[in-house]
Every structure is written in C-alpha cells, then in structure tokens.
Scaffold this active site. Sequence first.
Site, PDB file in Angstrom:
ATOM      1  N   GLY A  26     -30.936 -33.386   4.758  1.00 24.06           N
ATOM      2  CA  GLY A  26     -31.175 -32.030   5.232  1.00 24.06           C
ATOM      3  C   GLY A  26     -30.270 -31.021   4.561  1.00 24.06           C
ATOM      4  O   GLY A  26     -29.839 -31.189   3.413  1.00 24.06           O
ATOM      5  N   SER A  27     -29.915 -29.978   5.286  1.00 24.22           N
ATOM      6  CA  SER A  27     -29.315 -28.787   4.678  1.00 24.22           C
ATOM      7  C   SER A  27     -27.934 -28.982   4.074  1.00 24.22           C
ATOM      8  O   SER A  27     -27.505 -28.163   3.265  1.00 24.22           O
ATOM      9  CB  SER A  27     -29.267 -27.660   5.708  1.00 24.22           C
ATOM     10  OG  SER A  27     -30.580 -27.281   6.075  1.00 24.22           O
ATOM     11  N   VAL A  28     -27.201 -30.021   4.454  1.00 21.68           N
ATOM     12  CA  VAL A  28     -25.911 -30.261   3.810  1.00 21.68           C
ATOM     13  C   VAL A  28     -26.104 -30.511   2.319  1.00 21.68           C
ATOM     14  O   VAL A  28     -25.248 -30.177   1.496  1.00 21.68           O
ATOM     15  CB  VAL A  28     -25.176 -31.446   4.482  1.00 21.68           C
ATOM     16  CG1 VAL A  28     -23.893 -31.783   3.729  1.00 21.68           C
ATOM     17  CG2 VAL A  28     -24.848 -31.118   5.925  1.00 21.68           C
ATOM     18  N   PHE A  29     -27.282 -31.037   1.952  1.00 17.63           N
ATOM     19  CA  PHE A  29     -27.580 -31.303   0.545  1.00 17.63           C
ATOM     20  C   PHE A  29     -27.718 -30.001  -0.255  1.00 17.63           C
ATOM     21  O   PHE A  29     -27.630 -30.005  -1.484  1.00 17.63           O
ATOM     22  CB  PHE A  29     -28.868 -32.116   0.440  1.00 17.63           C
ATOM     23  CG  PHE A  29     -29.058 -32.828  -0.877  1.00 17.63           C
ATOM     24  CD1 PHE A  29     -28.406 -34.019  -1.130  1.00 17.63           C
ATOM     25  CD2 PHE A  29     -29.880 -32.305  -1.863  1.00 17.63           C
ATOM     26  CE1 PHE A  29     -28.571 -34.689  -2.336  1.00 17.63           C
ATOM     27  CE2 PHE A  29     -30.070 -32.962  -3.077  1.00 17.63           C
ATOM     28  CZ  PHE A  29     -29.405 -34.161  -3.315  1.00 17.63           C
ATOM     29  N   LYS A  30     -27.898 -28.881   0.427  1.00 16.95           N
ATOM     30  CA  LYS A  30     -28.016 -27.587  -0.249  1.00 16.95           C
ATOM     31  C   LYS A  30     -26.751 -27.252  -1.027  1.00 16.95           C
ATOM     32  O   LYS A  30     -26.770 -26.453  -1.968  1.00 16.95           O
ATOM     33  CB  LYS A  30     -28.314 -26.486   0.767  1.00 16.95           C
ATOM     34  CG  LYS A  30     -29.695 -26.586   1.401  1.00 16.95           C
ATOM     35  CD  LYS A  30     -29.877 -25.590   2.532  1.00 16.95           C
ATOM     36  CE  LYS A  30     -31.254 -25.741   3.177  1.00 16.95           C
ATOM     37  NZ  LYS A  30     -31.428 -24.880   4.359  1.00 16.95           N
TER      38      LYS A  30
END
Length: 707
Positions: A314-318
Amino acid sequence: MVGLILIVAMSAVLLLFISRFVYIAASGHVGSVNLTNKTEQKYSQNQVIKAKRGTIYDVSGNVLAEDSSVYSIYAVLDQNYNSTSGKSLHVTDKEKTARVLSKYLPLSSAQILTYLNKKNQFQIEFGSAGKNLSLATKKKIEAENLSGIQFTDTSSRLYPNGTFASHIIGLAQLETPEGKKATDTTDDAKEKLTGILGIEKYFNKSLTGTDGSEYSKRDSFGYELPNTKIVTKKPKNGSSIYLTLDSRLQAYLETLMQSVQDKYKPKKINAVLMNAKTGKIIAASQRPTFNASTKDGIGSMWRDSLVEDVYEPGSVFKVLTMSAAIDAGTYKPNEYYKSGSVEVDDRTLYDWDRSGWGWIPYSQALPRSSNVGMVKIEEQLGQKRFAKYLKKFQVGEKTGITLPGEVAGSLDLKSPVTQATTAFGQGVNVTVMQMMKYLSAVANNGEMVEPQIVDHTVSSSGKSTSYETKVAGHPIKASTAKSVRKLMEQVVYADYGTGGSYQIPGYRVAAKTGTAQVAGTNGQYLTGENNYVFSVAGMVPADDPEYICYVTVQQPTITPPSESALMSGIFNPLMKRALKYESSDTKTATNSISMPKLTDQTAKAATKTAEDKGLVVSQVGSGSKVVQQLPAADEKVIKGQRVVLLTEGAMTMPDVIGWSKNDVLKLAEITGRNFKITGTGYATSQSLLAGDVIPNSDEVTIKLKEP
C-alpha cells in the site's frame, strides 16, 4: 560286550567334544562368529558424551535459548541388584514407593503398585506419566530417598522468556537423525535436539556441535572391570549465537503488540525496529505468535511472517516511487494536478478520498497519500526509469537475512495499469524485511543496508565471528533521500498530512502511512471497512535517522476509532523507549568496566570491591565466603549494574523489589532454584520474604510491572 561298546562310544563323543573345544579355543571362532569380538562387545561400552547445544543470546548477553534437560523415572526390581558394599539398589518397599510417587506422578498409588509388582523384570518404567519430568520434580522425588528409583535425562531446550521473538529465535526439538530409524537403539541413532524454526533452524549445524564418546569395559551390572582403561573423546560443544535483539525493547514490543491484539483482534500484526545505519534488528515480533516455553499457540501460526509472508504494502511503497522521481529529476513539486480519479487504459483509479482535494500541487501528493498523484508522477518518470529504480531498490529479491524460509516477493510492470497500481503499492508483493531494506536507503542518505538479526557467533573454542553491516546498494543520491524525508515530515506535521498521530515530543518524525486492500482467494480485493493492511513506517530523528520502525496491522475484527489507533499504540511508545535507551546508553558507554573476580573473598571484602567499582551488590546465602558470582569475572559490565554474590551456608532470599527481569534471572541461575517470573519491567512483589531460606522444591513467584 555292551558295556565295552558304550565306553568306546562315550570315549569317542568325549574326544569329539574335546577336539571341538581345542579348535574353538585355538581359533577363537564358532562357524563365522568371532568369539573374541563377541566377548569384546559383551563387556565393552561405548557411551556417547553429548555435546552441549549452543546458547542463543541477545545483543547484551542475556540468555534467549539454552540447553536444559527433562527426566524419565524408572524403578529397578531385580533383588540381586546391589552395590559392591551390599546396599540395595532395587525397590525394597513397594507400598511406600507407590504411595510416595503418587504425590509427584499423575498416577494413583494402586496404579504405581501394579507397575512395581510385575514379575521377571529387571526394571520398569511408568509409561508417559513417568516421562518429561522437570528438574524440580526430579529433585522432590530424590529428596524422598526411595531405594531403587532412578532417572534418565533427555536433552531439552529452555526458552526463559516465553513469548519473546518466538518465530525469530525459533524452536529446537528432539528428532531422530536423518537416515536412522526411531527404533534403532545405537547411540548415534538416538534422538537429538534439532532446530525446526527460526535461528534454531538456520544455524542448526553450528549450534549442534559434535558428540564425544567414552569407551570402557564393564560387567553385566554396569561396574567397571578391574585393570581396564577408560578412553574418552571430549565432545565439541555448539557455537553460541548473539542476536542483534535488545531484550529491553523486545519485551516492551511484545507487551505493546499484545495490547493491540487484545483490543482490536486483527488477523495479523507485524512490527520491526531497526537501526537505520547498520541494519541491525533491535526488536521484531508478530501476531499470531506462540510461547516458546510452553508451545502454547504454535498451531495458530507456524510461519515467520516477517520473511515468509508476502503482501501488498500500500501507500508506504509510495516512498519508493517518490524517491525514484526526485532522483531522476522528473518530479515537479510546484505543478498542479486534478485529484480524485485518473483514467489508465480502461481502468479508473481513485484516491482514498474519491472526491479528492481539487487541484493540488505534486508536493502534496505524498503527504496526502494521493494515489492519483503517484500515478501521474510515475507516468512522468516513465516505465523504463521506474523499472530501473525498482531494480536498484532490489524489489522482488530476497534480503539475505539469516532466517529460514525467506521468500522473494513479486513485481509486475507488464501493463500501464500494473505500473500505475505499483506506484501506490498495490499489485506488488513484498515482505516486511524487504520493506525495512528499502526504507533504509531513505533513512541512510541513499545507502541501502541489509536487515541483520545476528550480531556475532562464538565457537566452543572461543573464536568470535562478527556479522558486519552489509551495504546492499545505493539506489538514490543522498540529496534525494533528504528531500524524501522532508516530504515524510509533512505527512506528520502538515495540516493536510495523514500521520499527525505519530508526533513524538522532542523529536522530528518522518513517516508514511499506508492502507492496502487485501486480495481474496478469487483474485479480487475484499470489501468492507476492515479488510485492509494498515501500516506506518517512521524514521527518527528526521534529519539524521537512528531508527526505523515499521508496523503493519491486517484486518482488525473490532473496528478501531481511527486507522492510526492501530499503529500509534505500538509505534509511538516503542520509538520513545528506544530514543530514551539510546540517550541513556550513550551516557553509560564510557562507564563500561571489567567485572572483578570476587569468589574466594569474604562477603564483606567482595562487596566493598564491587561497590568501589560503582556496582550494586546483592548477597544470597548466610555464609561469609563468596563461592559464586554473576556476572562472571572479566565480563564487561556497566557502572550501576547489579552483582549477585552467592555465599556458603543456607540460601537466603534477597529483597528483589525494583530488580529488573535480567537481575531476577541472575538470581535463578546462581541458586538453581525454581523461580516463576510473570510480567515485564521491574519486580513489584515476591512470594518469599527477604531473609527466608529459598526452598529446594517450592516455586518462588516474582511479579514484574512496567514503571
């Protein structure tokens, strides 16, 4: 005439026997059987001397796993079995023996008597009821002085901390060596402790060591034959493994995670605290977990989910997508884009807030956790460059951490849609330890380090082998990493950021929150407000991070008041505690001293010597001469550390209120008595009063509580 014939016949038979005996005596053979070898086998005993399995320690030398024994009881019934002095070594009073044993074994007196009344038996066992007895139970039975009652010991493994990094430390259990049958009774086929999980499994060969042997000649009763020599080959004990874990923070993490588990009942929790500069894992755990001491809960989760389970981050990969765009020079922070939704081929992709925030600058894409912003940033970067950077971050590759069963994860950039979803952390599969590796590049100014769980090993000969920090690569420039951390600070401190709950007074925090959908068995994402993997990754201090903490919580059964309530209850207190210890450890590092030798001194003199070194002394025993000490002589200790001195005479209980768990474990080790330690933190109560004699059999309970 008949008599003469009989005499001749008998003489012939006798001559035949004599000839046969002469032949056997001369040749030493009967047929193909070598009688010399047979005699040698009958009276020779080649006993295995088991090697001690290596101990597993934390980074400060606190025991996490060590060799122990469990015991099986048996009774000798043969009335001819006595010592050379005539002392009875068999059961002499069956009724009394049955009555006494019934107090310690899960059998009635009548059941035990049935065993003891068996005929034509040299010795008997008591089935499963007489196996796996603890040392405390064995000592209680021995104190009864029952004639003919004996014990055999079986290797076991002691995990003194119970539920404590259980999947990392792992388990060792008795198994029959490969290629041998369980029914084989030869020494080399007997069951040996074998690592089946975690560090115990990964380092099984190093931990196991090599057994020795003792060759001797004994009679049928086990007594050594006169004028014979005992030939001994010493065992080579296994190596000891020192992990990077800090027991203080690990115990605290277990408490925090259990609190979240009990409150929201998620399907899974993972949490890791890592030194950003070295990659050393300071604390790490998961839920579901198990108690390594009792094995309670082992059936609910066998895998080490930190390295064996993949998920969409999810968004941590951003953070990786933003790092790639900034490093490549395609990031345009001051340009605006329309948030809410974006079309990619035949798919419409949405922000987590589907209505969006109108036209916003790209500089707010990461702090607001905008999926649409990341898709557009990835498009500006381009597929080839995006793939190049993900390869530099080694996405889809194993980290190489020294834990068994690590998987690689996966990456799919074959279509514009999968490229777009990967940009915001969906459609890519990672492990927790892979995320720690990626995040280290941002925290460590572009230098990506491998997560490390082993600090060093020490062989039985004393040779130490250190596990140095391994640099996995430099996927981004230092200036890029600093820029990304500035954006991550906005996540925490900007009024439009998603991570305001992760602020820590006195420190600047750089963080990124995440919410990822969970894929179902049919390949479709699950629906419902709780079918997500909620996560947060944070670095502190933001300008030059010392620590990275990453927490994931999957599918809570009880809906939390907010997503941050799931992770902040772990992230914030754990990070605060780590920063507190770092400050304290920095101050005390210069106070390290070598532990003086205190044994053979008077208690008064030893106490003065230790106190002059700045150590705290506690005495166990009513005597005046020190016979044992912990820590041992020459160990490195810190001023203010507790020293436990054992004197001769009756073992008297000290006042342990305020003692740390490690200090109480010293007391248990030096006395050999049975202590039960509950809770974490510092001792608040003790079941035995200070000054009372520590019993040889009864359990002493020490309750701990966090300050």
